[in-house]
Scaffold this motif. Structure first.
Motif, PDB file in Angstrom:
ATOM      1  N   LEU A  35       0.649  -1.093   0.069  1.00 42.44           N
ATOM      2  CA  LEU A  35       0.081  -0.033   0.060  1.00 42.44           C
ATOM      3  C   LEU A  35       0.950   1.427   0.023  1.00 42.44           C
ATOM      4  O   LEU A  35       0.677   2.358  -0.743  1.00 42.44           O
ATOM      5  CB  LEU A  35      -0.893  -0.041   1.252  1.00 42.44           C
ATOM      6  CG  LEU A  35      -2.216  -0.717   1.255  1.00 42.44           C
ATOM      7  CD1 LEU A  35      -3.005  -0.748   2.646  1.00 42.44           C
ATOM      8  CD2 LEU A  35      -2.995  -0.345   0.112  1.00 42.44           C
ATOM      9  N   SER A  36       2.002   1.182   0.811  1.00 38.75           N
ATOM     10  CA  SER A  36       2.645   2.402   1.016  1.00 38.75           C
ATOM     11  C   SER A  36       3.771   2.438  -0.337  1.00 38.75           C
ATOM     12  O   SER A  36       4.544   3.682  -0.211  1.00 38.75           O
ATOM     13  CB  SER A  36       3.543   2.530   2.166  1.00 38.75           C
ATOM     14  OG  SER A  36       4.191   1.340   2.399  1.00 38.75           O
ATOM     15  N   ALA A  37       4.073   1.486  -0.945  1.00 36.87           N
ATOM     16  CA  ALA A  37       5.012   1.759  -2.357  1.00 36.87           C
ATOM     17  C   ALA A  37       4.555   2.868  -2.998  1.00 36.87           C
ATOM     18  O   ALA A  37       3.596   2.969  -3.423  1.00 36.87           O
ATOM     19  CB  ALA A  37       5.058   0.419  -2.868  1.00 36.87           C
ATOM     20  N   GLN A  38       5.460   3.463  -3.552  1.00 36.22           N
ATOM     21  CA  GLN A  38       5.305   4.541  -4.569  1.00 36.22           C
ATOM     22  C   GLN A  38       4.903   4.060  -5.903  1.00 36.22           C
ATOM     23  O   GLN A  38       5.684   2.827  -6.284  1.00 36.22           O
ATOM     24  CB  GLN A  38       6.341   5.389  -4.694  1.00 36.22           C
ATOM     25  CG  GLN A  38       6.639   6.422  -3.444  1.00 36.22           C
ATOM     26  CD  GLN A  38       7.713   7.529  -3.834  1.00 36.22           C
ATOM     27  OE1 GLN A  38       8.270   7.409  -4.898  1.00 36.22           O
ATOM     28  NE2 GLN A  38       7.787   8.251  -3.020  1.00 36.22           N
ATOM     29  N   GLY A  39       3.871   4.572  -6.665  1.00 36.23           N
ATOM     30  CA  GLY A  39       3.583   3.694  -8.018  1.00 36.23           C
ATOM     31  C   GLY A  39       2.708   4.878  -8.653  1.00 36.23           C
ATOM     32  O   GLY A  39       2.209   5.747  -8.016  1.00 36.23           O
ATOM     33  N   ASP A  40       2.684   4.580 -10.139  1.00 35.56           N
ATOM     34  CA  ASP A  40       1.295   5.409 -10.846  1.00 35.56           C
ATOM     35  C   ASP A  40       0.256   4.536 -11.063  1.00 35.56           C
ATOM     36  O   ASP A  40      -0.035   3.828 -12.112  1.00 35.56           O
ATOM     37  CB  ASP A  40       2.224   5.844 -12.141  1.00 35.56           C
ATOM     38  CG  ASP A  40       1.455   6.804 -12.959  1.00 35.56           C
ATOM     39  OD1 ASP A  40       0.392   7.461 -12.387  1.00 35.56           O
ATOM     40  OD2 ASP A  40       1.776   7.192 -13.992  1.00 35.56           O
ATOM     41  N   ASP A  41      -0.874   4.794 -10.287  1.00 35.19           N
ATOM     42  CA  ASP A  41      -1.798   3.863 -10.272  1.00 35.19           C
ATOM     43  C   ASP A  41      -3.111   4.480 -11.112  1.00 35.19           C
ATOM     44  O   ASP A  41      -3.893   3.761 -11.426  1.00 35.19           O
ATOM     45  CB  ASP A  41      -2.564   3.818  -8.899  1.00 35.19           C
ATOM     46  CG  ASP A  41      -1.535   3.402  -7.814  1.00 35.19           C
ATOM     47  OD1 ASP A  41      -0.869   2.208  -8.144  1.00 35.19           O
ATOM     48  OD2 ASP A  41      -1.391   3.653  -6.650  1.00 35.19           O
ATOM     49  N   ASN A  42      -2.575   5.594 -11.824  1.00 31.84           N
ATOM     50  CA  ASN A  42      -3.723   6.103 -12.537  1.00 31.84           C
ATOM     51  C   ASN A  42      -3.181   6.504 -13.989  1.00 31.84           C
ATOM     52  O   ASN A  42      -3.906   6.921 -14.969  1.00 31.84           O
ATOM     53  CB  ASN A  42      -4.334   7.418 -12.154  1.00 31.84           C
ATOM     54  CG  ASN A  42      -3.375   8.487 -11.501  1.00 31.84           C
ATOM     55  OD1 ASN A  42      -2.160   8.288 -12.013  1.00 31.84           O
ATOM     56  ND2 ASN A  42      -4.052   8.933 -10.381  1.00 31.84           N
ATOM     57  N   GLY A  43      -1.902   5.962 -14.083  1.00 33.03           N
ATOM     58  CA  GLY A  43      -1.140   6.293 -15.325  1.00 33.03           C
ATOM     59  C   GLY A  43      -1.107   7.646 -15.807  1.00 33.03           C
ATOM     60  O   GLY A  43      -0.849   8.010 -17.262  1.00 33.03           O
ATOM     61  N   ASP A  44      -1.342   8.620 -15.115  1.00 36.04           N
ATOM     62  CA  ASP A  44      -0.914  10.234 -15.444  1.00 36.04           C
ATOM     63  C   ASP A  44       0.353  10.807 -15.359  1.00 36.04           C
ATOM     64  O   ASP A  44       0.539  11.846 -15.421  1.00 36.04           O
ATOM     65  CB  ASP A  44      -2.043  10.875 -14.639  1.00 36.04           C
ATOM     66  CG  ASP A  44      -1.852  10.984 -13.322  1.00 36.04           C
ATOM     67  OD1 ASP A  44      -0.826  10.197 -12.650  1.00 36.04           O
ATOM     68  OD2 ASP A  44      -2.518  11.748 -12.564  1.00 36.04           O
ATOM     69  N   GLY A  45       1.378  10.034 -14.747  1.00 36.05           N
ATOM     70  CA  GLY A  45       2.698  10.331 -14.629  1.00 36.05           C
ATOM     71  C   GLY A  45       2.861  11.165 -13.566  1.00 36.05           C
ATOM     72  O   GLY A  45       3.933  11.806 -13.061  1.00 36.05           O
ATOM     73  N   ASN A  46       1.659  11.469 -12.695  1.00 37.85           N
ATOM     74  CA  ASN A  46       1.784  12.410 -11.481  1.00 37.85           C
ATOM     75  C   ASN A  46       2.113  11.207 -10.117  1.00 37.85           C
ATOM     76  O   ASN A  46       1.346  10.469 -10.082  1.00 37.85           O
ATOM     77  CB  ASN A  46       0.535  13.090 -11.143  1.00 37.85           C
ATOM     78  CG  ASN A  46       0.610  13.908  -9.996  1.00 37.85           C
ATOM     79  OD1 ASN A  46       1.616  14.027  -9.008  1.00 37.85           O
ATOM     80  ND2 ASN A  46      -0.463  14.990 -10.017  1.00 37.85           N
ATOM     81  N   ALA A  47       3.155  11.757  -9.394  1.00 34.19           N
ATOM     82  CA  ALA A  47       3.412  10.844  -8.367  1.00 34.19           C
ATOM     83  C   ALA A  47       2.772  11.057  -7.100  1.00 34.19           C
ATOM     84  O   ALA A  47       2.861  10.485  -6.280  1.00 34.19           O
ATOM     85  CB  ALA A  47       4.800  10.720  -8.032  1.00 34.19           C
ATOM     86  N   ASN A  48       1.861  12.199  -7.108  1.00 33.88           N
ATOM     87  CA  ASN A  48       1.177  12.783  -5.801  1.00 33.88           C
ATOM     88  C   ASN A  48      -0.419  12.368  -5.670  1.00 33.88           C
ATOM     89  O   ASN A  48      -1.037  13.041  -4.994  1.00 33.88           O
ATOM     90  CB  ASN A  48       1.509  14.259  -5.633  1.00 33.88           C
ATOM     91  CG  ASN A  48       3.071  14.464  -5.595  1.00 33.88           C
ATOM     92  OD1 ASN A  48       3.575  13.976  -4.873  1.00 33.88           O
ATOM     93  ND2 ASN A  48       3.257  15.588  -6.367  1.00 33.88           N
ATOM     94  N   ASN A  49      -0.752  11.491  -6.698  1.00 26.96           N
ATOM     95  CA  ASN A  49      -2.267  11.421  -6.468  1.00 26.96           C
ATOM     96  C   ASN A  49      -2.477   9.622  -6.857  1.00 26.96           C
ATOM     97  O   ASN A  49      -3.558   9.272  -7.346  1.00 26.96           O
ATOM     98  CB  ASN A  49      -3.099  12.151  -7.742  1.00 26.96           C
ATOM     99  CG  ASN A  49      -2.546  11.691  -9.264  1.00 26.96           C
ATOM    100  OD1 ASN A  49      -1.772  11.008  -9.213  1.00 26.96           O
ATOM    101  ND2 ASN A  49      -3.327  12.212  -9.953  1.00 26.96           N
ATOM    102  N   ASP A  50      -1.544   8.922  -6.013  1.00 27.65           N
ATOM    103  CA  ASP A  50      -1.886   7.556  -6.149  1.00 27.65           C
ATOM    104  C   ASP A  50      -2.243   6.905  -4.953  1.00 27.65           C
ATOM    105  O   ASP A  50      -2.333   7.590  -3.839  1.00 27.65           O
ATOM    106  CB  ASP A  50      -0.447   6.908  -6.774  1.00 27.65           C
ATOM    107  CG  ASP A  50       0.022   7.454  -7.993  1.00 27.65           C
ATOM    108  OD1 ASP A  50      -0.713   7.123  -8.913  1.00 27.65           O
ATOM    109  OD2 ASP A  50       0.986   8.070  -8.094  1.00 27.65           O
TER     110      ASP A  50
END
Length: 627
Positions: A412-427
């Motif tokens: 859950l806490s791993a950084q990732g791009d969950d929406n494919g928008d290239g924004n690392a702050n809205n996952d």
């Protein structure tokens, strides 16, 4: 040599024998209805004759014994079938009571409530935003839950009731066994030297033996049996060493008594355990050794295997099996429903309390979590999916761990791009916080909490299990096992209920996965749930069935078991009646026969009186000659 006085003595012996015959017959008549009484007969024989030049001159009659007419072999069959009948009667009565808790044949009860419960989900699906229907669904859920807990409560109460009867009956067994040992001592004293048979004491012993056979299936063993065909072709009597045993455990040895120990001190639920004390003082469990009589029936119904020290309940038994089946039915209903309901969007999910550590494998724990995966889904204020992340579970996945690890927290806490928008702050890792809580009692809980800043903007999240081929039973069951965002509270048939939060505010019940108006996707899944198959685990048995089907298994098994008990009882009752009739025909007092004997002894008494009268006249003649 024989004399006139000898003739007088012969008449007197006839009077005495007739008098004893009248006394014995009167004793039989007055005890005709006494439980355990065996009819008695006077055994007479010719007295030792007088030897004279003219030959052996008769010397009247003598009483050899007063014997009871008793057949040990028939009595053993009688006590054996009495034990079987008591076992069968108690089993039949208990199961008939149990079957009344499942009135499904009349279209009432749990199954009817379950149908109405799913009908309410159908109605809710057609009107997903109607608060009145939400209230109706909540009430029907409470009705269903109350029906399940009520039935389970009655079964548990029935099990507890017969457990208390076990204590009462074992105490009675010990009382009777001690009394039997004392009777054996009295018989030994009364029959010392072999002068005569202690008939009434032996009747008392037989009566106690019969009661013990009915209570616990006890069997008596006598060293030797001697035939007494002189009074009846079927009559025989036992002599010598005496024991009374329960499947190899001697509870009476002659005049010694060995009590059965009963205690519930080591059981958290108060279930009694029975044990036998060896000569060295060691207690041996004898629960599984008792198979007959009322106590045998109680143990087979309640459960007789060594009780689990953790759960405090038997691992077998007819009632325990029904309780376990009901728990499996309710537990699967709870977990499967909660697993689906976790797909409804919320801002906070808190699990039930759990008894596993944060670093142990969740698949190998007591939780019903399977290998697989689930998605954490993020919705915006309009109900649109803004992010989705798959959390994978395998045999080594734990609850807590560093970011990027195989743990739930790490994924859950791993950084990732969950929406494919290239924004690392809205996952997902930006939206959700994972908390592991430990309580003072040693239990733990898991929390998934939406970041307050995003929650204020109308964001929410849900957990959706990833299913294989769409089958509801093929997911990880992570949310269901933990009770995250649950629809049902509880874990079994004793405590199932609508969740407290939804009961307090029924408008929070969701028909959809998102908060958007008209979303009924969740309610459609709930409707489909009734047609899905699940694995219901009951001990070592797994039932692959629908929720309806599992309840049918419970109700049908109760019905079939009860019907078998009724049929078996009819068979045993017929055997019992035949054996009892055979025993009574040998040992029971027949008033008609005794009245006939009374007339016979009365006539004999009159005839013996005539002998004395005749001798008197002879003596008067002799005296007259002398004058």
């Amino acid at each position: 040599m024989a004399s006139i006085f000898n003739t007088l003595n012969i008449g007197y012996s006839g009077l005495s024998a007739s008098q004893v015959g009248v006394n014995t017959t009167s004793h039989n008549i007055t005890n005709a209805e006494s439980d355990g009484y065996t009819r008695q007969r006077v055994v007479t024989a010719a007295s030792t004759p007088i030897y004279s030049a003219a030959g052996n001159v008769g010397n009247g009659t003598q009483i050899m014994d007063i014997a009871r007419i008793f057949d040990n072999f028939v009595y053993d069959r009688y006590t054996g079938i009495s034990s079987d009948k008591e076992y069968s009667d108690f089993t039949k009565t208990t199961l008939e009571e149990l079957s009344t808790y499942f009135p499904e044949i009349d279209d009432v009860g749990i199954k009817s409530d379950l149908k109405e419960y799913y009908n309410m989900w159908q109605t809710f699906s057609d009107n997903p935003d109607n608060d009145a229907i939400k209230l109706a669904l909540a009430k029907q859920t409470e009705t269903l839950s109350a029906s399940i807990t009520s039935v389970q409560g009655k079964i548990v109460a029935l099990q507890e009731s017969i457990n208390e009867q076990l204590s009462v009956n074992v105490k009675e067994v010990n009382t009777l066994a001690e009394e039997l040992a004392n009777v054996n001592k009295s018989i030994e004293i009364a029959e010392a030297g072999g002068a005569y048979t202690a008939n009434d004491l032996r009747d008392k012993r037989s009566s106690i033996e019969l009661r013990l056979a009915k209570l616990i299936g006890a069997e008596s063993h006598i060293e030797k049996i001697t035939s007494n065909s002189a009074i009846d072709s079927s009559s025989n009597e036992g002599y010598g060493s005496y024991t009374l045993s329960v499947n190899g455990f001697n509870i009476v040895d002659g005049g010694s008594f060995h009590p059965i120990h009963i205690s519930s001190d080591n059981n958290i639920n108060g279930f009694y355990e029975l044990s036998y004390e060896r000569q060295d003082g060691v207690l041996i469990s004898m629960d599984e050794s008792i198979q007959g009589g009322r106590i045998g029936a109680i143990l087979d119904l309640r459960g007789d295997k060594r009780l689990d020290d953790t759960s405090g309940v038997p691992s077998n038994g007819v009632l325990q099996r029904v309780i376990d089946q009901m728990d499996a039915f309710a537990n699967t209903l709870i977990e499967s429903t909660n697993n689906l309901y976790a797909a409804s969007a919320t801002t906070k999910m808190e699990s039930n309390t759990i008894d596993i550590s944060d670093t142990q494998s969740i698949v190998r724990s007591s939780l019903n979590i399977r290998n697989g995966s689930f998605d954490v889904v993020m919705y915006d204020i309009d109900g649109n999916v803004t992010a989705r992340r798959a959390i994978n579970i395998d045999s080594v996945t734990s609850m807590t761990g560093a970011p990027g690890s195989n743990s739930i927290e790490g994924q859950l806490s791993a950084q990732g791009d969950d929406n494919g928008d290239g924004n690392a702050n809205n996952d997902i890792d930006d939206f959700i916080q994972f908390n592991w809580a430990t309580y003072p009692d040693g239990t733990n809980a898991v929390e998934f909490i939406m970041d307050p800043a995003y929650a204020a903007k109308g964001y929410s999240f849900s957990i959706e299990d990833n299913l294989i081929d769409g089958n509801f039973n093929t997911g990880s069951n992570f949310a269901g096992a933990l009770g995250l965002n649950r629809f049902f509270d509880g874990s079994n048939a004793k405590d199932i209920n609508l969740s407290f939060e939804l009961k307090e505010n029924t408008t929070k019940i969701s028909a959809g996965k998102s908060s958007s108006t008209g979303d009924n996707r969740l309610s459609m899944d709930m409707i489909q749930q009734q047609f899905e198959k699940y694995d219901f685990e009951v001990g070592n048995t797994v039932y692959d069935s629908t929720i309806y089907g599992m309840f049918d298994v419970v109700a049908t098994e109760v019905g079939v078991t009860t019907n078998q008990a009724i049929i078996n009882n009819q068979t045993i009752s017929a055997q019992f009646n035949a054996t009892e009739m055979e025993f009574f025909s040998i040992s029971k007092v027949s008033i008609d026969e005794e009245l006939t004997n009374l007339i016979k002894y009365q006539t004999s008494y009159g005839a013996a009186s005539k002998i004395i009268t005749t001798v008197d006249q002879m003596m008067q003649t002799l005296l007259g000659i002398k004058q």
